[in-house]
Design a protein around this motif. Structure first.
Motif, short mmCIF file in Angstrom:
data_model
loop_
_atom_site.label_atom_id
_atom_site.label_comp_id
_atom_site.label_asym_id
_atom_site.label_seq_id
_atom_site.Cartn_x
_atom_site.Cartn_y
_atom_site.Cartn_z
N VAL A 135 0.84 -1.21 0.00
CA VAL A 135 0.00 0.00 0.00
C VAL A 135 0.86 1.24 0.00
CG1 VAL A 135 -1.72 1.30 1.28
CG2 VAL A 135 -1.92 -1.19 1.09
N ILE A 136 1.90 1.23 0.85
CA ILE A 136 2.78 2.40 0.94
C ILE A 136 3.49 2.63 -0.40
CG2 ILE A 136 4.86 3.32 2.04
CD1 ILE A 136 3.97 1.89 4.60
N GLY A 137 3.96 1.53 -1.05
CA GLY A 137 4.62 1.68 -2.35
C GLY A 137 3.71 2.25 -3.40
N ALA A 138 2.44 1.78 -3.41
CA ALA A 138 1.49 2.31 -4.39
C ALA A 138 1.23 3.78 -4.16
CB ALA A 138 0.19 1.51 -4.33
N VAL A 139 1.09 4.17 -2.91
CA VAL A 139 0.84 5.58 -2.58
C VAL A 139 2.03 6.44 -3.00
CG1 VAL A 139 0.45 7.22 -0.73
CG2 VAL A 139 -0.79 5.05 -0.75
N VAL A 140 3.25 5.97 -2.72
CA VAL A 140 4.45 6.73 -3.07
C VAL A 140 4.56 6.88 -4.59
CG1 VAL A 140 6.97 6.71 -3.04
CG2 VAL A 140 5.70 6.12 -0.98
N ALA A 142 2.09 6.85 -6.76
CA ALA A 142 1.06 7.77 -7.23
C ALA A 142 1.45 9.22 -6.95
CB ALA A 142 -0.27 7.44 -6.56
N VAL A 143 1.98 9.46 -5.74
CA VAL A 143 2.38 10.83 -5.38
C VAL A 143 3.53 11.29 -6.26
CG1 VAL A 143 3.35 12.26 -3.55
CG2 VAL A 143 1.54 10.62 -3.02
N THR A 144 4.50 10.37 -6.53
CA THR A 144 5.64 10.74 -7.38
C THR A 144 5.18 11.07 -8.81
OG1 THR A 144 7.07 9.28 -6.08
CG2 THR A 144 7.88 9.98 -8.25
N LEU A 146 2.23 12.09 -9.74
CA LEU A 146 1.49 13.36 -9.72
C LEU A 146 2.43 14.54 -9.63
CD1 LEU A 146 -1.29 14.69 -9.63
CD2 LEU A 146 -1.24 14.48 -7.14
N PHE A 147 3.52 14.38 -8.86
CA PHE A 147 4.50 15.46 -8.72
C PHE A 147 5.21 15.70 -10.05
CE2 PHE A 147 8.90 16.76 -7.84
CZ PHE A 147 8.66 17.97 -7.21
N LEU A 148 5.59 14.60 -10.73
CA LEU A 148 6.31 14.75 -12.00
C LEU A 148 5.44 15.43 -13.05
CD1 LEU A 148 8.17 11.31 -12.27
CD2 LEU A 148 9.18 13.54 -11.82
N PHE A 149 4.19 14.98 -13.18
CA PHE A 149 3.32 15.53 -14.22
C PHE A 149 2.67 16.86 -13.82
CE2 PHE A 149 3.56 11.17 -15.71
CZ PHE A 149 3.63 11.34 -17.07
N SER A 150 2.88 17.27 -12.60
CA SER A 150 2.30 18.54 -12.17
C SER A 150 3.34 19.63 -12.02
CB SER A 150 1.56 18.37 -10.84
OG SER A 150 0.53 17.41 -10.95
N VAL A 151 4.59 19.25 -11.67
CA VAL A 151 5.59 20.26 -11.35
C VAL A 151 6.82 20.16 -12.25
CG1 VAL A 151 7.07 21.18 -9.52
CG2 VAL A 151 4.80 20.28 -8.95
N VAL A 152 7.39 18.95 -12.39
CA VAL A 152 8.70 18.80 -13.03
C VAL A 152 8.59 18.78 -14.55
CG1 VAL A 152 10.75 17.36 -13.20
CG2 VAL A 152 9.56 17.58 -11.01
#
Length: 500
Positions: A135-140, A142-144, A146-152
């Protein structure tokens, strides 16, 4: 005996020998699966009722014996001697129903517990910690993402179409090739006259088949019944009654009609060799009259040609023939290539030191050569153009100084330099004198950096509305790359602004 000791007596035979009941609701496949799920090394007794419906077939009994016989420590307990015999033949260990474990009471209680569901097959359970790590890996992840496609990763390109206006200025000048330093006044600019020659070749493949062969040749007798001479050149069309065209081999002049001493009229006459314009048998002709295309229709009955010697030798054949259409196809491309090559000779690409004055640039095509000639058969036609150029070049630095401009003000095609009130005869080897006209396209002043900071982080719709509300902006196009949110990057450095 205490209750705790009694419980231990029940669990002891379970650990030593596990009994599995093959009841009526269980299929052969389910029984085999239950046995296979038990940890290896543990003894298993499979209790088989003699009247089980699945054992009515000898094939089913053999399958059960083979499936369970390969596992060590598994024994079948059955009261039916015939079934035991069949299982034994299949390779399975068997015991009679009476050969139960020593502690019959304990075994019976264990069997009752199994039948009641108190004992379950041991199943491998996943560790809660392992589930949490998934679960933790899936959440990480997803967050990564979202960060890449939103900021980087997101980038944006904004094309702003602004209002433009053309400005024209005129200044007097003197261009002199002998001036080597920057101008001290308006009348002395560094300049030179450049000349060059160039040649380009364009090849055109001939794919289509057309009528080929030979052209008919014969002799004509021209007659002129008017008082004026008539000139007939090889370009003058001569047409028969059925529309077949002919042409004379050399230019001739038909003399006018004259009056003899006995007052009789003598018509002007001349003979000439001619040939059909197109190859083929249609040019063969023994007699007939030909109309002269250069003669007005009202006089064609009095000025004409008749066939004096039959036209023969015309033959048909399909082939790849060079035609006027091939030349017309290649000529525009060849002229553009020659003009560009001549310009490159005058001002090499990347040389920003000189500025070419358009009105005094003269590129002339001096020779056009077609090989093979028109009418000949060939797989490819070669068109060669040769030309010369003469151009007035002025120092770019001096021109900008003259019109009080910066280099970026005339970047690209924003400025066009032309000569005014200068005749070509005034050009000498040392330069020229006259008036320069600078046509410049001025765009509205939009600061790209400020605009990028204003629209950073906005949605496409809001950014478009803001840019269009800016004075002197006609249109805007916004292109997002690697963005899943529909918003421009928050970093203004990732927004490219182009002003058009």
């Amino acid at each position: 005996m205490s209750k705790r000791n009694e419980q231990e007596e029940i669990e002891q035979p379970q650990r030593e020998c596990l009994q599995i009941l093959f009841d009526r609701e269980t299929t052969l496949g389910e029984l085999v699966e239950q046995v296979c799920r038990v940890k290896r090394g543990r003894r298993i007794d499979v209790i088989i009722p003699p009247d089980h419906p699945a054992l009515a077939s000898a094939v089913a009994v053999a399958y059960l014996g083979q499936a369970l016989g390969v596992r060590e420590g598994v024994a079948a307990v059955c009261g039916d001697k015939e079934i035991r015999l069949q299982l034994k033949r299949a390779g399975m260990t068997v015991r009679s129903g009476e050969s139960a474990p020593a502690d019959t009471a304990s075994s019976a209680r264990a069997f009752e517990a199994w039948s009641a569901g108190a004992l379950t097959m041991p199943r491998k359970r996943k560790s809660p910690l392992l589930k949490k790590s998934y679960v933790i890996g899936a959440v990480v992840a997803a967050v990564t993402g979202l960060f890449l496609f939103s900021v980087v990763l997101p980038r944006a390109e904004v094309v702003v179409v602004v209002e433009t206006r053309d400005v024209e200025r005129r200044e007097r000048f003197t261009a002199d090739a002998r001036v080597q330093t920057a101008p001290s006044d308006v009348r002395h600019l560094r300049g030179t006259i450049a000349e060059g020659r160039a040649e380009v070749t364009v090849r055109v493949p001939i794919d289509a088949l057309s009528e080929s062969g030979t052209r008919a040749e014969g002799g004509l007798a021209f007659e002129n019944q008017t008082g004026n001479p008539v000139d007939v050149s090889p370009d003058t069309p001569l047409t028969s009654e059925d529309g077949t065209g002919y042409a004379v081999a050399q230019a001739v002049t038909i003399p006018p009609a004259t009056v003899s001493e006995d007052n009789s009229v003598v018509f002007g006459a001349v003979a000439a060799r001619a040939r059909a314009r197109e190859p083929g048998v249609q040019g063969n002709r023994a007699s007939g009259r030909l109309m002269i295309g250069s003669v007005p229709a009202a006089r064609q009955s009095r000025v004409y040609a008749v066939i004096a010697f039959p036209f023969t030798g015309g033959a048909n054949r399909l082939g790849k023939v060079v035609s006027d259409a091939h030349v017309a196809q290649a000529l525009p491309q060849a002229k553009d290539a020659l003009k560009e090559k001549l310009r490159m000779i005058v001002v090499p690409d990347g040389d920003d030191a000189w500025w070419e004055v358009e009105a005094l640039t003269m590129a002339t095509t001096t020779e056009v050569q077609v090989q093979p000639p028109i009418g000949e058969e060939a797989d490819e036609m070669t068109l060669t153009l040769r030309g010369t150029v003469t151009a007035l070049l002025l120092s770019r630095e001096d021109v900008l100084w003259l019109f009080e401009l910066r280099a970026q003000d005339c970047a690209g095609s924003l400025c066009r330099l032309a000569a005014a009130n200068i005749a070509p005869r005034t050009i000498a080897s040392s330069g020229a004198e006259g008036e320069l006209r600078l046509e410049r396209t001025v765009r509205a002043g939009i600061k790209a950096d400020d605009l990028a900071r204003r629209i950073a982080g906005m949605s496409v719709q809001d950014a478009r509305h803001l840019v269009l509300s800016t004075p002197q902006v006609n249109d805007v196009r916004i292109i997002l790359r690697r963005s899943i949110r529909g918003f421009l990057p928050r970093d203004a450095g990732k927004i490219e602004i182009r002003i058009e």
